[in-house]
Motif scaffolding. Structure first.
Motif, PDB file in Angstrom:
ATOM      1  N   ARG A   1       4.199  -2.376   6.613  1.00  0.00           N
ATOM      2  CA  ARG A   1       3.628  -1.032   6.516  1.00  0.00           C
ATOM      3  C   ARG A   1       2.360  -0.913   7.368  1.00  0.00           C
ATOM      4  NH1 ARG A   1       1.575   0.707   0.770  1.00  0.00           N
ATOM      5  NH2 ARG A   1       3.778   0.781   0.230  1.00  0.00           N
ATOM      6  N   ALA A   2       1.522  -1.950   7.283  1.00  0.00           N
ATOM      7  CA  ALA A   2       0.278  -1.934   8.066  1.00  0.00           C
ATOM      8  C   ALA A   2       0.579  -1.933   9.564  1.00  0.00           C
ATOM      9  CB  ALA A   2      -0.591  -3.125   7.697  1.00  0.00           C
ATOM     10  N   LEU A   3       1.607  -2.700   9.935  1.00  0.00           N
ATOM     11  CA  LEU A   3       1.959  -2.761  11.361  1.00  0.00           C
ATOM     12  C   LEU A   3       2.542  -1.424  11.833  1.00  0.00           C
ATOM     13  CD1 LEU A   3       3.346  -6.393  11.378  1.00  0.00           C
ATOM     14  CD2 LEU A   3       1.280  -5.554  12.551  1.00  0.00           C
ATOM     15  N   GLU A   4       3.273  -0.751  10.957  1.00  0.00           N
ATOM     16  CA  GLU A   4       3.806   0.571  11.306  1.00  0.00           C
ATOM     17  C   GLU A   4       2.671   1.581  11.480  1.00  0.00           C
ATOM     18  OE1 GLU A   4       7.029   2.039  11.916  1.00  0.00           O
ATOM     19  OE2 GLU A   4       7.042  -0.058  12.493  1.00  0.00           O
ATOM     20  N   LEU A   5       1.658   1.491  10.616  1.00  0.00           N
ATOM     21  CA  LEU A   5       0.495   2.373  10.756  1.00  0.00           C
ATOM     22  C   LEU A   5      -0.167   2.135  12.111  1.00  0.00           C
ATOM     23  CD1 LEU A   5      -1.975   3.246   7.952  1.00  0.00           C
ATOM     24  CD2 LEU A   5      -2.827   2.797  10.220  1.00  0.00           C
TER      25      LEU A   5
ATOM     26  N   ASP B   1      -2.520  -5.890  -0.912  1.00  0.00           N
ATOM     27  CA  ASP B   1      -1.183  -5.831  -1.521  1.00  0.00           C
ATOM     28  C   ASP B   1      -0.149  -5.157  -0.624  1.00  0.00           C
ATOM     29  OD1 ASP B   1      -2.351  -6.880  -3.744  1.00  0.00           O
ATOM     30  OD2 ASP B   1      -2.626  -4.933  -4.736  1.00  0.00           O
ATOM     31  N   TRP B   2      -0.617  -4.494   0.401  1.00  0.00           N
ATOM     32  CA  TRP B   2       0.319  -3.764   1.261  1.00  0.00           C
ATOM     33  C   TRP B   2       1.329  -4.699   1.905  1.00  0.00           C
ATOM     34  CZ3 TRP B   2      -1.068   0.653   5.091  1.00  0.00           C
ATOM     35  CH2 TRP B   2      -1.496   1.775   4.386  1.00  0.00           C
ATOM     36  N   PRO B   3       2.573  -4.256   2.031  1.00  0.00           N
ATOM     37  CA  PRO B   3       3.507  -5.019   2.870  1.00  0.00           C
ATOM     38  C   PRO B   3       2.964  -5.063   4.298  1.00  0.00           C
ATOM     39  CG  PRO B   3       4.642  -3.239   1.689  1.00  0.00           C
ATOM     40  CD  PRO B   3       3.174  -3.037   1.479  1.00  0.00           C
TER      41      PRO B   3
ATOM     42  N   ALA C   1       3.975   5.283   7.139  1.00  0.00           N
ATOM     43  CA  ALA C   1       2.717   4.732   7.638  1.00  0.00           C
ATOM     44  C   ALA C   1       2.544   5.047   9.128  1.00  0.00           C
ATOM     45  CB  ALA C   1       2.677   3.222   7.402  1.00  0.00           C
ATOM     46  N   ARG C   2       3.652   5.066   9.847  1.00  0.00           N
ATOM     47  CA  ARG C   2       3.597   5.379  11.277  1.00  0.00           C
ATOM     48  C   ARG C   2       3.107   6.807  11.498  1.00  0.00           C
ATOM     49  NH1 ARG C   2       8.847   3.973  14.788  1.00  0.00           N
ATOM     50  NH2 ARG C   2       8.265   4.820  16.813  1.00  0.00           N
ATOM     51  N   GLU C   3       3.580   7.723  10.649  1.00  0.00           N
ATOM     52  CA  GLU C   3       3.116   9.117  10.745  1.00  0.00           C
ATOM     53  C   GLU C   3       1.632   9.225  10.393  1.00  0.00           C
ATOM     54  OE1 GLU C   3       7.264  11.549   9.781  1.00  0.00           O
ATOM     55  OE2 GLU C   3       6.052  10.808   8.110  1.00  0.00           O
TER      56      GLU C   3
END
Ligand code: ADP
Ligand code: MG
Length: 326
Positions: A103-107, A98-100, A64-66
């Motif tokens: 993951r959203a924070l990494e994005l 539904d996303w963890p 997600a960060r990428e």
């Protein structure tokens, strides 16, 4: 007629004709990498770029960060393509409930890191629920003395490109075929907007017409032709092909050159400047610059091999409504 028939660029052209483009200070409207807006004595370059899960990114391929960093890189690249310096960014996110959360924070982290690495502080955005994730980035830059427009190419100019091409397309082809993408993966997963290089090239005052390569070299060169009313000859033998492409092309029995001619998401600068300018251009930046062709009067894009024969093009680039045509 469907959008597939009309094509992305047919649609944008009709949209462009609907809009008057008449707004105070709007110096460049639809058709370039950014709009140019005059505010007092300043000129701002403004763009928006969207990426959709499944079309532009796969979460089984990228972290997600990428994904966040790539989306920001794509928008900043359009600012750079005007010769401008990134200053602000805004991000609209569509994410599934539904996303963890992690993951959203990494994005978000990927977006913020990329923006701040290039001086484009995140200034706002919007967050909504969506079944398919999307990231839309607005980037705003401050123009420098010389404005780089797609319409600036002049007959007699040389055609130049930064970096080496074909890596992202070859990486995607390798992954789809279940092969190890090797060195090309870096080009796909971590694209670098040429912020520093634009800052170094702009003061030379040599760049006439410019854009970034997001849809494929040949297709994007076609936009320079349309906007400048010129033709472009690309010398296939002079096009720099990324070192990792040959191995993938061999395994897939594909012509390595074709990845470089039609592969998108390069985010390299494609520009025209006087024909003898290569040494001066190269001396200004730390990455390779190549002259890959020349600008001629009228016409369109022609790709020629060393014998002067025309190189056939199974695909010229990316059209969002047609997917890849290869
Ligand atoms: P780039 O690849 O540099 O981001 P695009 O090919 O996406 O450029 O867009 C070409 C031009 O069309 C740009 O000036 C862009 O602002 C404009 N454009 C694209 N889609 C729209 C839209 N939905 N509404 C208004 N302008 C658009
Ligand atoms: Mg662009």
């Amino acid at each position: 007629m469907t959008l597939f028939d009309l094509g992305e660029f047919g649609f944008i052209e009709q949209l462009r004709q609907m809009a008057s483009g008449a707004a105070p200070g709007l110096a460049v409207a639809i058709g370039d990498d950014c709009a140019i807006i005059e505010v007092g004595d300043d000129r701002l370059a403004v763009t928006t770029d969207a990426m959709v899960e499944g079309r532009h990114f796969r979460l089984d391929w990228l972290t997600a960060r990428e994904v966040g960093a790539r989306a920001m890189a794509a928008a900043l690249s359009d600012v750079v393509a005007m010769g401008a310096a990134p200053q602000y960014s805004f991000v609209s996110l569509g994410l599934s409930p539904d996303w963890p959360a992690e993951r959203a924070l990494e994005l978000a982290r990927g977006l913020v890191e990329q923006a701040e690495a290039h001086g484009a502080g995140l200034a706002g955005g919007d967050t909504v629920a969506a079944d398919q994730a999307f990231v839309d980035v607005v980037a705003i830059g401050r123009c420098r003395e010389h404005l780089w427009l797609r319409s600036g190419a002049q007959a007699g100019d040389g055609l130049y490109v930064t970096g080496a091409l074909g890596g992202p397309a070859a990486a995607v082809a390798a992954r789809l075929a279940g092969l190890e993408p090797g060195a090309c993966w870096e080009r796909y997963a971590h694209p670098q907007p040429r912020v520093r290089e634009a800052a170094q090239l702009e003061p030379l005052g040599l760049v006439h017409g410019a854009m970034d390569i997001s849809d494929g070299l040949v297709q994007d060169a076609g936009h320079l032709c349309e906007q400048s009313g010129v033709g472009i000859i690309i010398r296939a033998a002079q096009v720099p092909v990324h070192a990792g492409v040959a191995q993938i092309a061999e395994r897939l029995r594909h012509d390595p050159l074709q990845y470089a001619l039609s592969g998108g998401e390069e985010f390299e600068l494609l520009f025209t400047a006087p024909p003898g300018a290569l040494a001066e251009l190269q001396a200004a930046v730390a990455i390779p610059v190549h002259q890959i062709g020349e600008v001629v009067a009228g016409g369109s894009v022609l790709v020629l091999d060393e014998t002067g024969g025309e190189v056939s093009l199974p695909s010229t680039g990316w059209d969002h409504f047609r997917q890849r045509t290869e």
